[in-house]
Write a protein that holds these residues in place. Structure first.
Motif, PDB file in Angstrom:
ATOM      1  N   ILE A   1       4.409  23.102 -18.973  1.00 20.82           N
ATOM      2  CA  ILE A   1       5.042  22.172 -19.762  1.00 20.82           C
ATOM      3  C   ILE A   1       4.144  20.810 -19.783  1.00 20.82           C
ATOM      4  CG2 ILE A   1       7.235  20.524 -20.080  1.00 20.82           C
ATOM      5  CD1 ILE A   1       8.763  22.931 -18.637  1.00 20.82           C
ATOM      6  N   GLU A   2       3.887  20.388 -20.879  1.00 20.80           N
ATOM      7  CA  GLU A   2       3.173  19.090 -21.094  1.00 20.80           C
ATOM      8  C   GLU A   2       3.947  17.755 -20.816  1.00 20.80           C
ATOM      9  OE1 GLU A   2       0.530  16.868 -24.409  1.00 20.80           O
ATOM     10  OE2 GLU A   2       1.548  18.338 -25.042  1.00 20.80           O
ATOM     11  N   VAL A   3       3.096  16.926 -19.803  1.00 23.58           N
ATOM     12  CA  VAL A   3       3.932  15.752 -19.458  1.00 23.58           C
ATOM     13  C   VAL A   3       2.862  14.486 -19.576  1.00 23.58           C
ATOM     14  CG1 VAL A   3       5.370  16.687 -17.753  1.00 23.58           C
ATOM     15  CG2 VAL A   3       3.285  16.009 -17.054  1.00 23.58           C
ATOM     16  N   ASP A   4       3.298  13.498 -19.651  1.00 27.85           N
ATOM     17  CA  ASP A   4       2.324  12.131 -19.873  1.00 27.85           C
ATOM     18  C   ASP A   4       1.588  12.030 -18.647  1.00 27.85           C
ATOM     19  OD1 ASP A   4       3.320  11.628 -22.380  1.00 27.85           O
ATOM     20  OD2 ASP A   4       4.782  10.413 -21.685  1.00 27.85           O
ATOM     21  N   GLN A   5       0.184  11.692 -18.641  1.00 32.23           N
ATOM     22  CA  GLN A   5      -0.607  11.395 -17.693  1.00 32.23           C
ATOM     23  C   GLN A   5       0.079   9.981 -17.034  1.00 32.23           C
ATOM     24  OE1 GLN A   5      -4.629  10.525 -18.946  1.00 32.23           O
ATOM     25  NE2 GLN A   5      -5.567  10.998 -16.845  1.00 32.23           N
ATOM     26  N   PRO A   6       0.234   9.916 -15.672  1.00 34.77           N
ATOM     27  CA  PRO A   6       0.514   9.109 -14.697  1.00 34.77           C
ATOM     28  C   PRO A   6      -0.126   7.742 -15.344  1.00 34.77           C
ATOM     29  CG  PRO A   6      -0.071  10.723 -13.412  1.00 34.77           C
ATOM     30  CD  PRO A   6      -0.648  11.252 -14.603  1.00 34.77           C
ATOM     31  N   ALA A   7       0.772   6.678 -15.711  1.00 40.23           N
ATOM     32  CA  ALA A   7       0.547   5.373 -16.149  1.00 40.23           C
ATOM     33  C   ALA A   7       0.153   4.466 -14.897  1.00 40.23           C
ATOM     34  CB  ALA A   7       1.896   4.584 -16.652  1.00 40.23           C
ATOM     35  N   PRO A   8      -0.948   3.623 -15.078  1.00 39.93           N
ATOM     36  CA  PRO A   8      -1.682   2.866 -14.199  1.00 39.93           C
ATOM     37  C   PRO A   8      -0.513   1.919 -13.513  1.00 39.93           C
ATOM     38  CG  PRO A   8      -2.716   2.568 -16.068  1.00 39.93           C
ATOM     39  CD  PRO A   8      -1.482   3.467 -16.352  1.00 39.93           C
ATOM     40  N   PRO A   9      -0.592   1.687 -12.213  1.00 42.24           N
ATOM     41  CA  PRO A   9       0.532   0.983 -11.453  1.00 42.24           C
ATOM     42  C   PRO A   9       0.222  -0.549 -11.635  1.00 42.24           C
ATOM     43  CG  PRO A   9      -1.346   1.704  -9.909  1.00 42.24           C
ATOM     44  CD  PRO A   9      -1.584   2.294 -11.255  1.00 42.24           C
ATOM     45  N   ASN A  10       1.285  -1.237 -11.457  1.00 42.68           N
ATOM     46  CA  ASN A  10       1.297  -2.683 -11.450  1.00 42.68           C
ATOM     47  C   ASN A  10       0.954  -3.096  -9.961  1.00 42.68           C
ATOM     48  OD1 ASN A  10       2.045  -2.992 -14.089  1.00 42.68           O
ATOM     49  ND2 ASN A  10       4.285  -2.583 -13.436  1.00 42.68           N
ATOM     50  N   PHE A  11       0.084  -4.072  -9.870  1.00 36.92           N
ATOM     51  CA  PHE A  11      -0.405  -4.408  -8.536  1.00 36.92           C
ATOM     52  C   PHE A  11      -0.844  -5.848  -8.403  1.00 36.92           C
ATOM     53  CE2 PHE A  11      -4.102  -2.867 -10.283  1.00 36.92           C
ATOM     54  CZ  PHE A  11      -5.263  -3.852  -9.735  1.00 36.92           C
ATOM     55  N   THR A  12      -0.260  -6.649  -7.260  1.00 32.33           N
ATOM     56  CA  THR A  12      -0.705  -7.897  -7.064  1.00 32.33           C
ATOM     57  C   THR A  12      -1.478  -8.255  -5.896  1.00 32.33           C
ATOM     58  OG1 THR A  12       1.334  -8.336  -6.046  1.00 32.33           O
ATOM     59  CG2 THR A  12       0.977  -8.988  -8.404  1.00 32.33           C
ATOM     60  N   PHE A  13      -2.238  -9.221  -5.509  1.00 26.41           N
ATOM     61  CA  PHE A  13      -2.918  -9.503  -4.173  1.00 26.41           C
ATOM     62  C   PHE A  13      -2.217 -10.281  -3.461  1.00 26.41           C
ATOM     63  CE2 PHE A  13      -6.549  -8.391  -6.962  1.00 26.41           C
ATOM     64  CZ  PHE A  13      -7.070  -7.218  -6.576  1.00 26.41           C
ATOM     65  N   GLY A  14      -2.245 -10.015  -2.000  1.00 24.94           N
ATOM     66  CA  GLY A  14      -1.699 -11.114  -1.182  1.00 24.94           C
ATOM     67  C   GLY A  14      -2.917 -11.969  -0.945  1.00 24.94           C
ATOM     68  N   LYS A  15      -2.615 -13.092  -0.057  1.00 22.95           N
ATOM     69  CA  LYS A  15      -3.478 -13.706   0.240  1.00 22.95           C
ATOM     70  C   LYS A  15      -4.848 -12.886   1.202  1.00 22.95           C
ATOM     71  CE  LYS A  15      -4.638 -18.362   2.700  1.00 22.95           C
ATOM     72  NZ  LYS A  15      -4.111 -19.514   3.407  1.00 22.95           N
ATOM     73  N   PRO A  16      -6.150 -13.241   0.488  1.00 27.20           N
ATOM     74  CA  PRO A  16      -7.011 -12.460   1.316  1.00 27.20           C
ATOM     75  C   PRO A  16      -7.419 -13.115   2.628  1.00 27.20           C
ATOM     76  CG  PRO A  16      -8.202 -13.617  -0.534  1.00 27.20           C
ATOM     77  CD  PRO A  16      -6.648 -13.770  -0.684  1.00 27.20           C
ATOM     78  N   SER A  17      -8.162 -12.304   3.478  1.00 30.45           N
ATOM     79  CA  SER A  17      -8.620 -12.883   4.582  1.00 30.45           C
ATOM     80  C   SER A  17     -10.109 -12.537   4.593  1.00 30.45           C
ATOM     81  CB  SER A  17      -8.033 -12.160   5.973  1.00 30.45           C
ATOM     82  OG  SER A  17      -8.577 -10.735   5.861  1.00 30.45           O
ATOM     83  N   SER A  18     -10.777 -12.840   5.880  1.00 28.16           N
ATOM     84  CA  SER A  18     -12.117 -12.788   5.737  1.00 28.16           C
ATOM     85  C   SER A  18     -12.672 -11.176   5.665  1.00 28.16           C
ATOM     86  CB  SER A  18     -13.144 -13.577   6.838  1.00 28.16           C
ATOM     87  OG  SER A  18     -12.333 -12.872   8.111  1.00 28.16           O
ATOM     88  N   HIS A  19     -12.186 -10.216   6.112  1.00 25.34           N
ATOM     89  CA  HIS A  19     -12.429  -9.199   6.193  1.00 25.34           C
ATOM     90  C   HIS A  19     -11.245  -7.973   5.606  1.00 25.34           C
ATOM     91  CE1 HIS A  19     -15.961  -9.981   8.366  1.00 25.34           C
ATOM     92  NE2 HIS A  19     -15.108 -10.718   9.136  1.00 25.34           N
ATOM     93  N   GLN A  20     -10.293  -8.474   4.924  1.00 29.39           N
ATOM     94  CA  GLN A  20      -9.202  -7.646   4.535  1.00 29.39           C
ATOM     95  C   GLN A  20      -8.685  -8.129   2.990  1.00 29.39           C
ATOM     96  OE1 GLN A  20      -6.028  -7.583   7.251  1.00 29.39           O
ATOM     97  NE2 GLN A  20      -7.065  -5.874   8.523  1.00 29.39           N
ATOM     98  N   ILE A  21      -8.210  -7.090   2.044  1.00 26.63           N
ATOM     99  CA  ILE A  21      -7.406  -7.755   1.007  1.00 26.63           C
ATOM    100  C   ILE A  21      -6.218  -6.787   1.059  1.00 26.63           C
ATOM    101  CG2 ILE A  21      -7.435  -7.366  -1.542  1.00 26.63           C
ATOM    102  CD1 ILE A  21     -10.476  -7.559  -1.376  1.00 26.63           C
ATOM    103  N   ARG A  22      -4.898  -7.498   0.589  1.00 30.99           N
ATOM    104  CA  ARG A  22      -3.858  -6.783   0.782  1.00 30.99           C
ATOM    105  C   ARG A  22      -3.327  -6.695  -0.563  1.00 30.99           C
ATOM    106  NH1 ARG A  22       0.187  -6.789   4.899  1.00 30.99           N
ATOM    107  NH2 ARG A  22      -1.110  -8.107   6.273  1.00 30.99           N
ATOM    108  N   ILE A  23      -2.745  -5.345  -0.845  1.00 29.17           N
ATOM    109  CA  ILE A  23      -2.473  -4.999  -2.229  1.00 29.17           C
ATOM    110  C   ILE A  23      -0.817  -4.506  -2.372  1.00 29.17           C
ATOM    111  CG2 ILE A  23      -2.676  -3.519  -4.306  1.00 29.17           C
ATOM    112  CD1 ILE A  23      -5.649  -3.047  -3.384  1.00 29.17           C
ATOM    113  N   HIS A  24      -0.178  -5.542  -3.048  1.00 27.26           N
ATOM    114  CA  HIS A  24       1.187  -5.015  -3.395  1.00 27.26           C
ATOM    115  C   HIS A  24       1.295  -4.259  -4.531  1.00 27.26           C
ATOM    116  CE1 HIS A  24       2.671  -8.067  -0.349  1.00 27.26           C
ATOM    117  NE2 HIS A  24       1.405  -8.490  -0.437  1.00 27.26           N
ATOM    118  N   VAL A  25       1.794  -2.974  -4.476  1.00 26.42           N
ATOM    119  CA  VAL A  25       2.054  -2.157  -5.455  1.00 26.42           C
ATOM    120  C   VAL A  25       3.460  -1.819  -6.074  1.00 26.42           C
ATOM    121  CG1 VAL A  25       1.068   0.242  -6.549  1.00 26.42           C
ATOM    122  CG2 VAL A  25      -0.342  -0.948  -4.677  1.00 26.42           C
ATOM    123  N   ASN A  26       3.640  -1.716  -7.403  1.00 26.07           N
ATOM    124  CA  ASN A  26       4.729  -1.407  -7.994  1.00 26.07           C
ATOM    125  C   ASN A  26       4.476  -0.324  -8.844  1.00 26.07           C
ATOM    126  OD1 ASN A  26       6.159  -3.476  -6.928  1.00 26.07           O
ATOM    127  ND2 ASN A  26       5.261  -4.968  -8.583  1.00 26.07           N
TER     128      ASN A  26
END
Length: 449
Positions: free
Chosen positions: A318-343
């Motif tokens: 059965i044909e289905v739609d390809q998964p749509a891109p997620p919605n995401f935002t960034f938290g405050k980055p540090s010197s060596h990390q990036i925090r991603i909030h995904v919906n």
């Protein structure tokens, strides 16, 4: 004139030849059996000797009225001790055969005996129980009446009986019938598969018997069948792949074909197959199909077949739609990390839930997408990208994943890690200064030399 001698206590007795016990006549056989039974192929000896205290001559062995010597021994040889005037003669049988069966006579002239004396033994030779021509693995078609054979050999002919855990009666059994040709199994079913014991009993002589047992395995041939006969539902999107696994039981092992179902089986064109892989287990097969055209979303059929029949199983794609891109935002980055909030994507994927995401990240000014870092993570709301450079601008894009596969990537977003501050910055500055100083020293040394 009558010769006499004085016996104790002084009475007169006659002098007569030595009188032998009734059990021998001046000759002894070792072993002493009058009847001997030996298995074909064995070796053994029989010794004939003049009894202790006796004198004799012309010691010899005969069989069938013919004296045995090196020329006519038929795998029989002689050993005389001593060789010039033997008092014993050994009959040596090497690899005895049924041709050696018969009556053997040891003869000699014994001093004091008016006639030649004899000792005999009767040799019987048997061929032991032999399973060499028995087929130890046999097969029967389901539903047939099959005769399991056990062509055991031997002389005398062994008697055969059958067991399957417990003895099988020779008659009166609803399932089995024992007869001279073997064991008939009526209306063979898969429950009849397994081990059967062929027992052979051979009577040797008047009071001796041999017994051997040999296991015979029965394999039941039956047409292919699927444990789950219901159609399987699979999903894919246009341009994606579908991965189908097909497994059926059957004996002999089924062979497989893949095709479309349009009221009957139609082979899939080779141009539509990305590849086909067989597992190391030959009892199943795998089809990987590239869904490059909307017309391919239809019923597929796996056909399993052997010499007894064919079975088919339907797979609905059965044909289905390809998964749509997620919605995401960034938290405050540090010197060596990036925090991603995904919906989750705003547009859901019909019957297929989002199961995870893929992030692709690269340094913006000195990284190509083909060399970017790929990070897969499971479903969740917060994800951390770690071990990054400080004070560096990064490009990031995300894609959603569902049971069918990976969807399209989002637009690229850019974020910069923070600079190292405080003691860490001072340490880094000191380390950088040290590196510059060492480089200068090495350069100066090189110029001086």
């Amino acid at each position: 004139m009558h010769e006499s001698t004085f016996g104790w206590p002084g009475r007169l007795v006659s002098a007569q030849p030595t009188k032998l016990p009734s059990h021998h006549n001046g000759l002894e056989l070792q072993p002493s059996q009058a009847k001997r039974t030996e298995e074909q192929g064995r070796g053994f000896v029989v010794t004939c000797r003049i009894a202790d205290g006796m004198k004799g001559s012309n010691l010899r062995w005969t069989q069938g009225g013919q004296e045995i010597n090196a020329a006519n021994g038929k795998r029989i040889s002689l050993s005389k001790r001593p060789s010039d005037k033997p008092t014993s003669i050994v009959l040596i049988f090497d690899n005895v055969t049924t041709e050696n069966a018969g009556v053997y006579t040891c003869s000699a002239n014994i001093e004091g005996q008016p006639e030649e004396v004899h000792r005999t033994f009767d040799l019987s030779v048997y061929s032991g129980i032999n399973y060499d021509n028995v087929k130890l693995s046999q097969s029967a078609d389901i539903g047939s009446d099959y005769v399991m054979t056990c062509n055991v050999e031997g002389e005398p002919k062994p008697m055969v009986s059958w067991r399957r855990g417990t003895p099988i009666p020779s008659n009166g059994h609803e399932k089995f019938k024992v007869h001279a040709e073997g064991l008939t199994i009526r209306n063979v079913s898969r429950a009849d598969e397994g081990q059967y014991d062929c027992d052979a009993t051979q009577m040797v002589g008047d009071s001796t018997s041999n017994f051997k047992r040999k296991a015979i395995s029965l394999v039941v041939n039956y047409p292919p069948e699927f444990q789950d006969k219901n159609a399987e539902i699979h999903y894919s999107f246009l341009g994606g792949e579908v991965n189908l696994t097909c497994q059926a039981e059957g004996e002999p092992q089924p062979e497989y074909d893949w095709g479309y179902y349009d009221g009957s089986f139609v082979d899939i064109p080779l141009t539509e197959l990305k590849n086909r892989e067989d597992f190391s287990d030959p009892s199943r097969t795998q089809l990987v199909k590239n869904m490059s055209d909307a017309s391919q979303f239809r019923e597929l059929v796996c056909r399993a077949r052997n010499q007894l029949g064919t079975a088919e199983k339907i797979y609905r794609v059965i044909e289905v739609d390809q998964p749509a891109p997620p919605n995401f935002t960034f938290g405050k980055p540090s010197s060596h990390q990036i925090r991603i909030h995904v919906n989750p994507p705003e547009k859901q994927d019909g019957p297929l839930p989002t199961t995870g995401y893929r992030a692709v990240i690269r340094p913006k000014h000195f990284g190509a997408w083909e060399n970017a870092t790929v990070i897969d993570f499971q479903n969740g709301t917060v994800h951390i990208l770690d071990s990054l450079f400080h004070n560096t601008e990064y490009d990031i894009k995300l894609a959603s994943r569902n049971p069918v596969g990976l969807g399209q990537f989002s637009d690229v977003r850019t974020i910069t890690t923070s600079a190292v501050s405080g003691a860490g910055a001072q340490s880094l500055t000191s380390f950088t200064a040290l590196c510059i100083l060492l480089a200068g020293i090495l350069l100066t040394t090189g110029v001086s030399s």
